[in-house]
Scaffold this motif. Structure first.
Motif, short mmCIF file in Angstrom:
data_model
loop_
_atom_site.label_atom_id
_atom_site.label_comp_id
_atom_site.label_asym_id
_atom_site.label_seq_id
_atom_site.Cartn_x
_atom_site.Cartn_y
_atom_site.Cartn_z
N UNK A 93 3.56 -9.56 1.40
CA UNK A 93 4.67 -9.40 2.35
C UNK A 93 4.21 -9.32 3.80
N UNK A 94 3.15 -8.55 4.06
CA UNK A 94 2.69 -8.39 5.45
C UNK A 94 2.24 -9.70 6.07
N UNK A 95 1.65 -10.58 5.27
CA UNK A 95 1.18 -11.86 5.79
C UNK A 95 2.31 -12.88 5.91
N UNK A 96 3.37 -12.69 5.12
CA UNK A 96 4.47 -13.65 5.10
C UNK A 96 5.55 -13.36 6.13
N UNK A 97 5.77 -12.07 6.42
CA UNK A 97 6.90 -11.69 7.27
C UNK A 97 6.43 -10.87 8.47
N UNK A 98 7.04 -11.14 9.63
CA UNK A 98 6.74 -10.37 10.84
C UNK A 98 7.63 -9.14 10.91
N UNK A 99 7.06 -8.05 11.39
CA UNK A 99 7.82 -6.83 11.68
C UNK A 99 8.63 -6.32 10.48
N UNK A 100 7.97 -6.11 9.38
CA UNK A 100 8.62 -5.51 8.22
C UNK A 100 9.06 -4.09 8.56
N UNK A 101 10.22 -3.66 8.05
CA UNK A 101 10.67 -2.29 8.30
C UNK A 101 9.98 -1.26 7.41
N UNK A 102 8.94 -1.67 6.76
CA UNK A 102 8.14 -0.78 5.91
C UNK A 102 6.72 -1.32 5.86
N UNK A 103 5.79 -0.48 5.40
CA UNK A 103 4.41 -0.91 5.23
C UNK A 103 4.08 -0.84 3.74
N UNK A 104 3.76 -1.98 3.11
CA UNK A 104 3.47 -1.97 1.67
C UNK A 104 2.39 -0.98 1.26
N UNK A 105 1.47 -0.69 2.16
CA UNK A 105 0.36 0.19 1.80
C UNK A 105 0.66 1.67 2.04
N UNK A 106 1.58 1.99 2.96
CA UNK A 106 1.76 3.40 3.34
C UNK A 106 3.17 3.94 3.14
N UNK A 107 4.14 3.09 2.84
CA UNK A 107 5.53 3.55 2.73
C UNK A 107 5.92 3.98 1.32
N UNK A 108 4.96 3.94 0.39
CA UNK A 108 5.29 4.23 -1.00
C UNK A 108 4.22 5.12 -1.64
N UNK A 109 4.64 5.81 -2.71
CA UNK A 109 3.68 6.49 -3.58
C UNK A 109 3.43 5.56 -4.77
#
Length: 333
Positions: free
Chosen positions: A108-124
């Motif tokens: 997701x981070x490489x595909x989309x600019x300015x995500x409203x979340x961070x795949x690595x830090x927004x989740x447990x």
């Protein structure tokens, strides 16, 4: 006298604050101990009927049984999973919202600019769940009959060869790009609005190649309606044991699986995460679930991967693997 009153008031305020904090901690501990006290929502970022939804619905019931509450699957599809990811990231961190996503979490981070979340830090992290293998397919009348012949055919024809995919960022596209990168060629890539239309055109002979999941392609391989040039796994698949892996045919280390992981919003207490992890493991060890996943050509991950650290480590590795490939290919351009 006034000083004594102030001191008493200060001490009383401090004691009140301490008692309030103690009560809150006690309440939180009680809430964690009694969790879950209501149904749990399992969010899936794709429409019903697909491979990820299939995995979710197979494990939802046994997870619910292990937790003593119903686990309800909610499909929140759109924007390659980012709508669902955003919803989960913003949900209350109380353990009543859990999330099943595939390798799209890593891209997701490489595909989309300015995500409203961070795949690595927004989740447990709860743990990895299952992998869906893929196969490199060719249309029925494509001249090469095996991978060695395909290599020669690709070198001779290059961009004249068409390779279908399910659209920007889809696993089929990523698999195809990795294949072209390893082969040192650029084919003509044809994006579709989903794997279904892409597979339909491969079956109809309108496109030459497609990298697709085993959940929907094995029947066509077995009846000879498509050619299978290699699996994207490190070991041969029992359902099509006669099809060699791409790794054993020269593309060393070539591995693409549609892996799935389970998450919660950031901040869910560890005791609740532990309960969710235990329920996930129990569901995946259920003989019925094992059998049904096997019948669907879906592989359950090893026990060491069914852990929060197992999922976190794998996600980090996949981010590092796919990020450069996506950026080099200018996806979704």
């Amino acid at each position: 006298m006034e000083i004594k009153v102030k001191i008493k008031n200060f001490l009383f305020s401090g004691m009140t604050a301490a008692l309030t904090a103690s009560a809150l901690l006690s309440g939180n501990a009680m809430a964690e101990k009694d969790w879950p006290s209501k149904s749990i929502t399992l969010v899936v970022p794709f429409a019903a009927g697909g491979p990820t939804d299939t995995v979710a619905r197979l494990i939802a019931v046994p997870m619910g049984q292990a937790l003593g509450q119903t686990v309800v699957v909610e499909n929140v599809n759109g924007a390659g999973g980012t709508i669902a990811s955003t919803k989960v990231a913003r949900a209350a961190p109380d353990g009543y919202t859990i999330y099943l996503h595939h390798m799209g979490m890593a891209t997701a981070n490489a595909l989309y600019d300015k995500l409203p979340y961070d795949p690595m830090t927004s989740f447990e992290y709860i743990g990895q769940v299952a992998d869906v293998p893929m196969v490199l397919l060719g249309k029925k009348d494509l001249p090469p009959n095996n991978f060695k012949e395909l290599e020669a055919y690709i070198k001779a024809n290059g961009s004249k060869i068409t390779m279908a995919n399910a659209g920007p960022g889809a696993v089929s596209q990523l698999c195809g790009l990795l294949f072209q990168s390893r082969m040192g060629v650029k084919l003509t890539n044809i994006p579709y609005k989903g794997t279904g239309p892409a597979l339909t055109d491969l079956l109809g002979g309108q496109v030459d190649l497609l990298c697709d999941q085993t959940t929907q392609t094995i029947p066509y391989i077995k009846d000879g309606r498509v050619k299978a040039y290699g699996t994207t796994t490190m070991k041969r698949l029992p359902a099509i044991a006669n099809v060699p892996t791409l790794d054993e045919q020269g593309l060393k280390g070539f591995e693409v699986k549609v892996w799935h992981g389970m998450y919660t919003p950031k901040g869910v207490p560890k005791p609740i995460l532990d309960k969710l992890n235990a329920a996930l493991k129990k569901s995946l060890n259920s003989p019925d679930v094992k059998k049904r996943l096997e019948d669907a050509n879906i592989d359950i991950v090893s026990p060491d991967k069914m852990t929060p650290n197992g999922l976190k480590t794998h996600l980090e590795a996949e981010v590092n693997k796919w990020g450069p490939i996506i950026r080099k290919a200018n996806i979704p351009d």
